[in-house]
Scaffold this active site. Sequence first.
Site, mmCIF file in Angstrom:
data_model
loop_
_atom_site.group_PDB
_atom_site.id
_atom_site.type_symbol
_atom_site.label_atom_id
_atom_site.label_comp_id
_atom_site.label_asym_id
_atom_site.label_seq_id
_atom_site.Cartn_x
_atom_site.Cartn_y
_atom_site.Cartn_z
ATOM 1 N N ASN A 126 -26.330 23.458 45.108
ATOM 2 C CA ASN A 126 -25.407 23.420 43.982
ATOM 3 C C ASN A 126 -24.008 23.197 44.556
ATOM 4 O O ASN A 126 -23.403 24.108 45.113
ATOM 5 C CB ASN A 126 -25.495 24.742 43.218
ATOM 6 C CG ASN A 126 -24.585 24.768 42.015
ATOM 7 O OD1 ASN A 126 -23.733 23.894 41.833
ATOM 8 N ND2 ASN A 126 -24.749 25.780 41.190
ATOM 9 N N ARG B 171 -28.219 20.176 41.811
ATOM 10 C CA ARG B 171 -27.561 20.314 40.511
ATOM 11 C C ARG B 171 -26.525 19.199 40.371
ATOM 12 O O ARG B 171 -25.603 19.096 41.190
ATOM 13 C CB ARG B 171 -26.866 21.659 40.404
ATOM 14 C CG ARG B 171 -26.061 21.757 39.135
ATOM 15 C CD ARG B 171 -25.323 23.077 39.040
ATOM 16 N NE ARG B 171 -24.596 23.128 37.786
ATOM 17 C CZ ARG B 171 -23.298 23.419 37.697
ATOM 18 N NH1 ARG B 171 -22.595 23.679 38.775
ATOM 19 N NH2 ARG B 171 -22.705 23.459 36.527
ATOM 20 N N ARG C 86 -9.803 27.613 30.067
ATOM 21 C CA ARG C 86 -9.803 26.436 29.176
ATOM 22 C C ARG C 86 -9.577 26.831 27.731
ATOM 23 O O ARG C 86 -10.077 27.865 27.279
ATOM 24 C CB ARG C 86 -11.147 25.701 29.268
ATOM 25 C CG ARG C 86 -11.401 25.080 30.615
ATOM 26 C CD ARG C 86 -12.806 24.465 30.689
ATOM 27 N NE ARG C 86 -13.441 24.874 31.936
ATOM 28 C CZ ARG C 86 -14.753 24.842 32.173
ATOM 29 N NH1 ARG C 86 -15.585 24.412 31.247
ATOM 30 N NH2 ARG C 86 -15.233 25.240 33.329
ATOM 31 N N GLU D 295 -29.951 29.673 37.079
ATOM 32 C CA GLU D 295 -29.938 28.212 37.142
ATOM 33 C C GLU D 295 -30.682 27.696 38.360
ATOM 34 O O GLU D 295 -31.384 26.692 38.292
ATOM 35 C CB GLU D 295 -28.493 27.707 37.120
ATOM 36 C CG GLU D 295 -27.856 27.925 35.752
ATOM 37 C CD GLU D 295 -26.362 27.615 35.701
ATOM 38 O OE1 GLU D 295 -25.584 28.469 36.178
ATOM 39 O OE2 GLU D 295 -25.991 26.550 35.200
#
Length: 379
Positions: A7, A72, A222, A365
């Site tokens: 990843n 990933r 964000r 994940e």
Amino acid sequence: MTVLVLNCGSSSIKYQLIDPMGPSRLAKGLVERIGEDDGVADHAAALRQVVDELENQCGPLAELGLAAVGHRIVHGGDRFAEPVLVDDGVENAIEELAPLAPLHNPPGLTALRLARRELPDVPHVAVFDTAFHQSLPPVAYTYALERSVAERHGVRRYGFHGTSVSHVSRAAARLLERDPADTNLVVLHLGNGASATAVRSGRSVDTSMGLTPLEGLVMGTRTGDIDPGALFYLHREAGLSVDEIDTLLNRRSGLLGLAGANDLREVHRRAKAGDAEAQLARELYCYRIRHYVGAYLAVLGRTHAIVFTAGVGENDSWVRSHSLAGLRHLGVEVDHVRNSFATSRAQIISPDGADVAVLVVPTDEELEIARQAAELTAG
Ligand code: ADP
């Protein structure tokens, strides 16, 4: 069976050696500060270090009998609805998608190329964050933008966190003792980035992140949803450049921009100490979640569960209870004792017999990437 999962971010490579059938990790680690002054020179040096560390822990890689390397990759555009076996054509396609994810796809691609050179005899599989959302119907993925411009530039909703949502959806169905193909869920992945997804019959039918991972929920740094008109206004009236606005919305906003801290634990600490800005920040964080939960209950109709996952979703009982407060008329309720005692296992935190169950389900994940890579290479 053993799968190596890589990843790769802009300044780090996380790796895990996984048996997709077993829960425990054979090896794992992290190489950080790639390209920084006191760190590793570049991604090639970082990957070299990954191989060295792995061989120190487990012996020569060639003798591990790796079934696959799972990579990933953040953005698969509308090209990749499934994991794929990587060849040169797939590498080129990932490169062409780089403008859609300029911070994420290029390092992923670099690691992919280097790893293929390092381990040429092992199948390499790319697993995309966007793939799970390729099932979105046109009404959910289309922006009401002039068609010719949208099509020419691929401007549409893609969605992210798909690998996590796919893993968590199946785990949620298992916990409810339901067939995933007959289960409707609202999945709230609340980590540094945060998104909500409506899952109908095991497939994503709407999701809050869009063309990029900026849309939707309030996140660590964000904005999430904001009137696009605000951007023109900031450009024209405040004189900010496009790059400055990009940095402002992606890196200096969200909880950080509102409260001065992007980690909710710190926001809670300040809120409890009476800091009004931190109090508003965490209220707004939960309000936006509630807003999307309401929207997706309407999208889905009969909904079996609302599922919390990732760093905040798995650990923050305050966020779980506040974001679902006042929804009893919709069949949604959190049991405060169950909620406050939630552990790292998948569990139900709604009262017995609730119309809509509320779950906490840990995401994984890396395991999901290993599973998908193993499935592809075995088939
Ligand atoms: P990523 O999105 O980078 O994969 P995670 O899913 O691990 O990250 O989520 C990281 C975030 O989870 C941290 O920024 C932190 O705000 C939050 N977090 C972790 N533990 C807790 C906790 N006990 N309470 C509240 N928030 C937490």
